[in-house]
Design a protein around this motif. Sequence first.
Motif, PDB file in Angstrom:
ATOM      1  N   THR A  38       0.833  -1.209   0.000  1.00  0.00           N
ATOM      2  CA  THR A  38       0.000   0.000   0.000  1.00  0.00           C
ATOM      3  C   THR A  38       0.862   1.250   0.000  1.00  0.00           C
ATOM      4  OG1 THR A  38      -0.100   0.111   2.420  1.00  0.00           O
ATOM      5  CG2 THR A  38      -1.827  -1.167   1.296  1.00  0.00           C
ATOM      6  N   ILE A  39       0.207   2.387  -0.247  1.00  0.00           N
ATOM      7  CA  ILE A  39       0.795   3.702   0.003  1.00  0.00           C
ATOM      8  C   ILE A  39      -0.032   4.308   1.128  1.00  0.00           C
ATOM      9  CG2 ILE A  39       1.412   5.957  -0.927  1.00  0.00           C
ATOM     10  CD1 ILE A  39       1.351   4.729  -3.733  1.00  0.00           C
ATOM     11  N   THR A  40       0.566   4.421   2.296  1.00  0.00           N
ATOM     12  CA  THR A  40      -0.125   4.930   3.475  1.00  0.00           C
ATOM     13  C   THR A  40       0.368   6.340   3.776  1.00  0.00           C
ATOM     14  OG1 THR A  40      -0.398   2.717   4.406  1.00  0.00           O
ATOM     15  CG2 THR A  40      -0.527   4.567   5.952  1.00  0.00           C
ATOM     16  N   GLY A  41      -0.554   7.237   4.073  1.00  0.00           N
ATOM     17  CA  GLY A  41      -0.204   8.617   4.364  1.00  0.00           C
ATOM     18  C   GLY A  41      -0.099   8.878   5.855  1.00  0.00           C
ATOM     19  N   LEU A  42       0.793   9.794   6.220  1.00  0.00           N
ATOM     20  CA  LEU A  42       0.923  10.262   7.595  1.00  0.00           C
ATOM     21  C   LEU A  42       0.888  11.785   7.556  1.00  0.00           C
ATOM     22  CD1 LEU A  42       1.471   9.686  10.623  1.00  0.00           C
ATOM     23  CD2 LEU A  42       3.925   9.798  10.094  1.00  0.00           C
ATOM     24  N   ILE A  43      -0.176  12.364   8.094  1.00  0.00           N
ATOM     25  CA  ILE A  43      -0.334  13.810   8.041  1.00  0.00           C
ATOM     26  C   ILE A  43      -0.535  14.354   9.453  1.00  0.00           C
ATOM     27  CG2 ILE A  43      -1.334  13.678   5.722  1.00  0.00           C
ATOM     28  CD1 ILE A  43      -4.075  14.286   6.979  1.00  0.00           C
ATOM     29  N   LEU A 162      10.002  -1.567   2.121  1.00  0.00           N
ATOM     30  CA  LEU A 162       9.217  -0.450   2.668  1.00  0.00           C
ATOM     31  C   LEU A 162      10.066   0.810   2.614  1.00  0.00           C
ATOM     32  CD1 LEU A 162       6.829   0.832   4.258  1.00  0.00           C
ATOM     33  CD2 LEU A 162       7.951   0.040   6.353  1.00  0.00           C
ATOM     34  N   ILE A 163       9.469   1.894   2.093  1.00  0.00           N
ATOM     35  CA  ILE A 163      10.163   3.186   2.017  1.00  0.00           C
ATOM     36  C   ILE A 163       9.370   4.228   2.784  1.00  0.00           C
ATOM     37  CG2 ILE A 163      11.031   4.997   0.498  1.00  0.00           C
ATOM     38  CD1 ILE A 163      11.267   2.910  -1.717  1.00  0.00           C
ATOM     39  N   LEU A 164      10.053   4.931   3.693  1.00  0.00           N
ATOM     40  CA  LEU A 164       9.462   6.060   4.400  1.00  0.00           C
ATOM     41  C   LEU A 164       9.864   7.326   3.664  1.00  0.00           C
ATOM     42  CD1 LEU A 164      10.468   5.139   8.096  1.00  0.00           C
ATOM     43  CD2 LEU A 164       8.565   4.227   6.738  1.00  0.00           C
ATOM     44  N   LEU A 165       8.887   8.080   3.186  1.00  0.00           N
ATOM     45  CA  LEU A 165       9.154   9.315   2.454  1.00  0.00           C
ATOM     46  C   LEU A 165       8.748  10.503   3.324  1.00  0.00           C
ATOM     47  CD1 LEU A 165       7.780   8.452  -1.122  1.00  0.00           C
ATOM     48  CD2 LEU A 165      10.150   8.350  -0.317  1.00  0.00           C
ATOM     49  N   ASP A 166       9.723  11.342   3.684  1.00  0.00           N
ATOM     50  CA  ASP A 166       9.474  12.503   4.539  1.00  0.00           C
ATOM     51  C   ASP A 166       9.432  13.759   3.680  1.00  0.00           C
ATOM     52  OD1 ASP A 166       9.232  14.345   6.555  1.00  0.00           O
ATOM     53  OD2 ASP A 166      10.920  13.607   7.739  1.00  0.00           O
ATOM     54  N   GLU A 167       8.225  14.171   3.306  1.00  0.00           N
ATOM     55  CA  GLU A 167       7.994  15.340   2.463  1.00  0.00           C
ATOM     56  C   GLU A 167       8.908  15.333   1.231  1.00  0.00           C
ATOM     57  OE1 GLU A 167       7.295  19.171   4.243  1.00  0.00           O
ATOM     58  OE2 GLU A 167       7.233  18.271   6.235  1.00  0.00           O
ATOM     59  N   PRO A 168       8.831  14.294   0.416  1.00  0.00           N
ATOM     60  CA  PRO A 168       9.757  14.162  -0.713  1.00  0.00           C
ATOM     61  C   PRO A 168       9.591  15.232  -1.782  1.00  0.00           C
ATOM     62  CG  PRO A 168       7.976  12.574  -0.900  1.00  0.00           C
ATOM     63  CD  PRO A 168       7.848  13.200   0.459  1.00  0.00           C
ATOM     64  N   VAL A 196       4.158   7.738   3.746  1.00  0.00           N
ATOM     65  CA  VAL A 196       4.490   9.055   3.204  1.00  0.00           C
ATOM     66  C   VAL A 196       4.012  10.184   4.114  1.00  0.00           C
ATOM     67  CG1 VAL A 196       4.277  10.585   1.200  1.00  0.00           C
ATOM     68  CG2 VAL A 196       4.208   8.100   0.878  1.00  0.00           C
ATOM     69  N   ILE A 197       4.947  11.062   4.497  1.00  0.00           N
ATOM     70  CA  ILE A 197       4.580  12.341   5.116  1.00  0.00           C
ATOM     71  C   ILE A 197       4.468  13.356   3.995  1.00  0.00           C
ATOM     72  CG2 ILE A 197       5.335  14.229   6.613  1.00  0.00           C
ATOM     73  CD1 ILE A 197       6.882  12.208   8.275  1.00  0.00           C
ATOM     74  N   GLU A 198       3.342  14.006   3.887  1.00  0.00           N
ATOM     75  CA  GLU A 198       3.120  14.961   2.803  1.00  0.00           C
ATOM     76  C   GLU A 198       2.072  15.985   3.251  1.00  0.00           C
ATOM     77  OE1 GLU A 198       3.066  17.242  -0.208  1.00  0.00           O
ATOM     78  OE2 GLU A 198       4.481  15.576  -0.308  1.00  0.00           O
ATOM     79  N   HIS A 199       2.362  17.274   3.001  1.00  0.00           N
ATOM     80  CA  HIS A 199       1.425  18.329   3.399  1.00  0.00           C
ATOM     81  C   HIS A 199       0.372  18.617   2.334  1.00  0.00           C
ATOM     82  CE1 HIS A 199       3.038  19.542   7.250  1.00  0.00           C
ATOM     83  NE2 HIS A 199       4.267  19.499   6.745  1.00  0.00           N
ATOM     84  N   ASN A 200       0.640  18.225   1.094  1.00  0.00           N
ATOM     85  CA  ASN A 200      -0.317  18.471   0.010  1.00  0.00           C
ATOM     86  C   ASN A 200      -1.450  17.452   0.098  1.00  0.00           C
ATOM     87  OD1 ASN A 200      -1.681  18.513  -2.525  1.00  0.00           O
ATOM     88  ND2 ASN A 200       0.109  19.485  -3.461  1.00  0.00           N
ATOM     89  N   MET A 201      -2.626  17.921   0.501  1.00  0.00           N
ATOM     90  CA  MET A 201      -3.747  17.013   0.712  1.00  0.00           C
ATOM     91  C   MET A 201      -4.265  16.404  -0.592  1.00  0.00           C
ATOM     92  SD  MET A 201      -4.189  16.735   3.950  1.00  0.00           S
ATOM     93  CE  MET A 201      -2.411  16.866   4.081  1.00  0.00           C
ATOM     94  N   GLU A 202      -4.072  17.099  -1.705  1.00  0.00           N
ATOM     95  CA  GLU A 202      -4.484  16.538  -2.992  1.00  0.00           C
ATOM     96  C   GLU A 202      -3.649  15.299  -3.310  1.00  0.00           C
ATOM     97  OE1 GLU A 202      -4.434  19.395  -6.114  1.00  0.00           O
ATOM     98  OE2 GLU A 202      -5.921  20.704  -5.174  1.00  0.00           O
TER      99      GLU A 202
END
Length: 248
Positions: A38-43, A162-168, A196-202
């Motif tokens: 999966t691609i799981t989001g963390l916001i 597994l890859i953790l992406l911090d605001e890539p 994935v940590i990402e601030h863009n909600m889209e």
Amino acid sequence: MIERVCAPDHILCAWGLTREFGGVQALRGVDLHVARGTITGLIGPNGSGKTTLFQVISGMDRGATGTISFDSESILGWRPSEIYRRGLARTFQLSRVFPELTVLENLVVAGHRRDRSAAERALGLLERVHLREYAAVLGKNLSYGQQKLVEFLRVLMSDPALILLDEPAAGVNPTLRQTLWEMVRHLNGLGTTFLVIEHNMEVIADLCSDVYVLSDGEIIAQGDFASIRNNERVLEAYFGKSRKHGAA
């Protein structure tokens, strides 16, 4: 004490993660479960503990208590290099390319092998994101967006599960950003799991099948984007008051 491990359909699980700095709790009993493939989001708002959570999961911060299970092994307290070799890799909020190495060298040093096959793999990755012509360019001479993309490719050299992406995508121009997300989708289609940590909600809405919301070190909501976007606790965390009290 019985070790807790993820169910077979989950690759990463955390239970009760707590991290304290000088009496301030950065993480407060965090539970997290990431399904394989999966691609799981963390916001969450700034300062909510997202990067601290990545630091703990990746072994960069070994001062937390609780339990972390990755691919059926308990990894809390492991060194970052051990976790990396096990198949869990991450990017950082700020680019970390080696400035005095070429782009090709930046990738090759990250692989498990440093031979001709590693160079061929690195060139193939650069080709995929339209950066092969930059193979001989020093890291310090890349644009910030190109550095972020190279850092992402460097993570791929170890073929992690597994890859953790911090605001890539932070600070990356729209063209490179689109290339990055296309690469994430492609790899996910091949079976790689992402948190994935990402601030863009889209982006979160488009990419993520499951989303966790962190606020003041606690998970306050979890589910698909449609369910969390109208969650009263989420609205209060982001806007300071719930919709019931007039938040837009």
